[in-house]
Enzyme design. Sequence first.
Site, PDB file in Angstrom:
ATOM      1  CG  HIS A 164       2.198   4.589 -15.122  1.00  0.00           C
ATOM      2  ND1 HIS A 164       1.181   5.332 -15.682  1.00  0.00           N
ATOM      3  CD2 HIS A 164       2.276   3.451 -15.855  1.00  0.00           C
ATOM      4  CE1 HIS A 164       0.667   4.657 -16.708  1.00  0.00           C
ATOM      5  NE2 HIS A 164       1.310   3.522 -16.827  1.00  0.00           N
ATOM      6  CB  SER A 221      -0.628  11.933 -12.333  1.00  0.00           C
ATOM      7  OG  SER A 221       0.280  12.372 -13.342  1.00  0.00           O
ATOM      8  CG  MET A 279      -3.077   2.428 -18.930  1.00  0.00           C
ATOM      9  SD  MET A 279      -2.530   3.698 -17.777  1.00  0.00           S
ATOM     10  CE  MET A 279      -2.876   5.206 -18.661  1.00  0.00           C
ATOM     11  CG  MET A 331       3.502   4.646 -19.476  1.00  0.00           C
ATOM     12  SD  MET A 331       2.518   6.147 -19.361  1.00  0.00           S
ATOM     13  CE  MET A 331       3.208   6.875 -17.884  1.00  0.00           C
ATOM     14  CG  HIS A 344       0.628   8.067 -11.006  1.00  0.00           C
ATOM     15  ND1 HIS A 344       0.484   6.703 -10.928  1.00  0.00           N
ATOM     16  CD2 HIS A 344       0.600   8.361 -12.336  1.00  0.00           C
ATOM     17  CE1 HIS A 344       0.379   6.205 -12.152  1.00  0.00           C
ATOM     18  NE2 HIS A 344       0.446   7.177 -13.019  1.00  0.00           N
ATOM     19  CG  MET A 383       5.364   9.090 -20.266  1.00  0.00           C
ATOM     20  SD  MET A 383       4.171  10.252 -20.932  1.00  0.00           S
ATOM     21  CE  MET A 383       2.821  10.080 -19.769  1.00  0.00           C
ATOM     22  CG  ASP A 440      -2.958   6.633 -14.895  1.00  0.00           C
ATOM     23  OD1 ASP A 440      -1.788   6.309 -15.149  1.00  0.00           O
ATOM     24  OD2 ASP A 440      -3.351   7.805 -14.827  1.00  0.00           O
ATOM     25  CG  ASP A 460       2.220   9.529 -15.335  1.00  0.00           C
ATOM     26  OD1 ASP A 460       1.531  10.501 -14.969  1.00  0.00           O
ATOM     27  OD2 ASP A 460       1.853   8.349 -15.270  1.00  0.00           O
TER      28      ASP A 460
HETATM   29  C1  DX5 Z   1      -1.068   9.139 -18.929  1.00  0.00           C
HETATM   30  C2  DX5 Z   1      -0.580   8.980 -17.521  1.00  0.00           C
HETATM   31  C3  DX5 Z   1      -1.552   9.471 -16.473  1.00  0.00           C
HETATM   32  C4  DX5 Z   1      -1.907  10.941 -16.591  1.00  0.00           C
HETATM   33  C5  DX5 Z   1      -3.233  11.181 -15.903  1.00  0.00           C
HETATM   34  O1  DX5 Z   1      -0.339   8.330 -19.773  1.00  0.00           O
HETATM   35  O2  DX5 Z   1      -0.246   7.641 -17.244  1.00  0.00           O
HETATM   36  O3  DX5 Z   1      -1.065   9.169 -15.186  1.00  0.00           O
HETATM   37  O4  DX5 Z   1      -0.926  11.722 -16.031  1.00  0.00           O
HETATM   38  O5  DX5 Z   1      -3.620  12.503 -16.102  1.00  0.00           O
HETATM   39  P1  DX5 Z   1      -5.145  12.931 -16.133  1.00  0.00           P
HETATM   40  O6  DX5 Z   1      -5.699  12.629 -14.758  1.00  0.00           O
HETATM   41  O7  DX5 Z   1      -5.081  14.374 -16.448  1.00  0.00           O
HETATM   42  O8  DX5 Z   1      -5.826  12.118 -17.191  1.00  0.00           O
HETATM   43 ZN    ZN Z   2       0.128   7.231 -15.113  1.00  0.00          ZN
END
Ligand code: DX5
Ligand code: ZN
Length: 229
Positions: free
Chosen positions: A67, A10, A138, A69, A34, A38, A174, A36
């Site tokens: 991913h 990520s 998750m 969210m 990956h 958001m 994740d 993310d």
């Molecule tokens: C959190 C994300 C993850 C996050 C993981 O909501 O979906 O992908 O970036 O980061 P680490 O590996 O630092 O927990």
């Molecule tokens: Zn993620």
Amino acid sequence: MTREIRITPSILNADFDHLDQEIAKIADVSDLIHLDVMDNIFVPNFTFDFESASSIIKSCSIGIDAHLMVADVDLIAPRYAQFGCASVTIHAEACEDIAKTLRAIRSEGARSGLAIKPNTSIDEYGQFSDLVDMFLIMTVEPGFGGQKFMSEMMEKVRATRKVIGDRPIWLQVDGGISLETIEIAVEAGADTFVAGSAVFKSDDPSQMVIALRALAQSSSQQSPMRQDI
Ligand code: DX5
Ligand code: ZN
């Protein structure tokens, strides 16, 4: 039967001012990047809107594992697939019509993923197994990187491995994946691993990806997938 291991780092904890260089450090040793996404509605944090995400997707030298969210995922997900993501994952908790949206992702040529948050059970989502290419369990509450790995999610990983059976569906975890936690997830049945802070907070992100893969592979050989689980 041992399983194929995938590492999908990520970039959430990467240096956003030098994202191309950060991605270049790990592109050769990673399976997918990956991403993310958001919206500060579905989760209490904001990362990218479609415009800024699409410039990362366009410039990335390897495939993107998006991913999502976001609250309006039924609308957004097909756009990410259409724009060229290798894989697009939606959250079951945000999606109005899961079957329709998973089909739309695939019809745009991307792999389809279904993610569930820590408090969500996998039981009612096994029914979508024919429409998913990956389940994402998750192992932290979504919204931030650098959180503690929730080992209590391993029961759900085992249950998801049971739902998958011997179908070619990836099982991704994740959140909090590191050299200290990846073997626990392998033993529970995961085969695809997101790692953010463990990679980008390390002195050598490329070596960290290599080390995570080696540990997961050796662990998967020691605990091959048992057919009877
Ligand atoms: C959190 C994300 C993850 C996050 C993981 O909501 O979906 O992908 O970036 O980061 P680490 O590996 O630092 O927990
Ligand atoms: Zn993620």
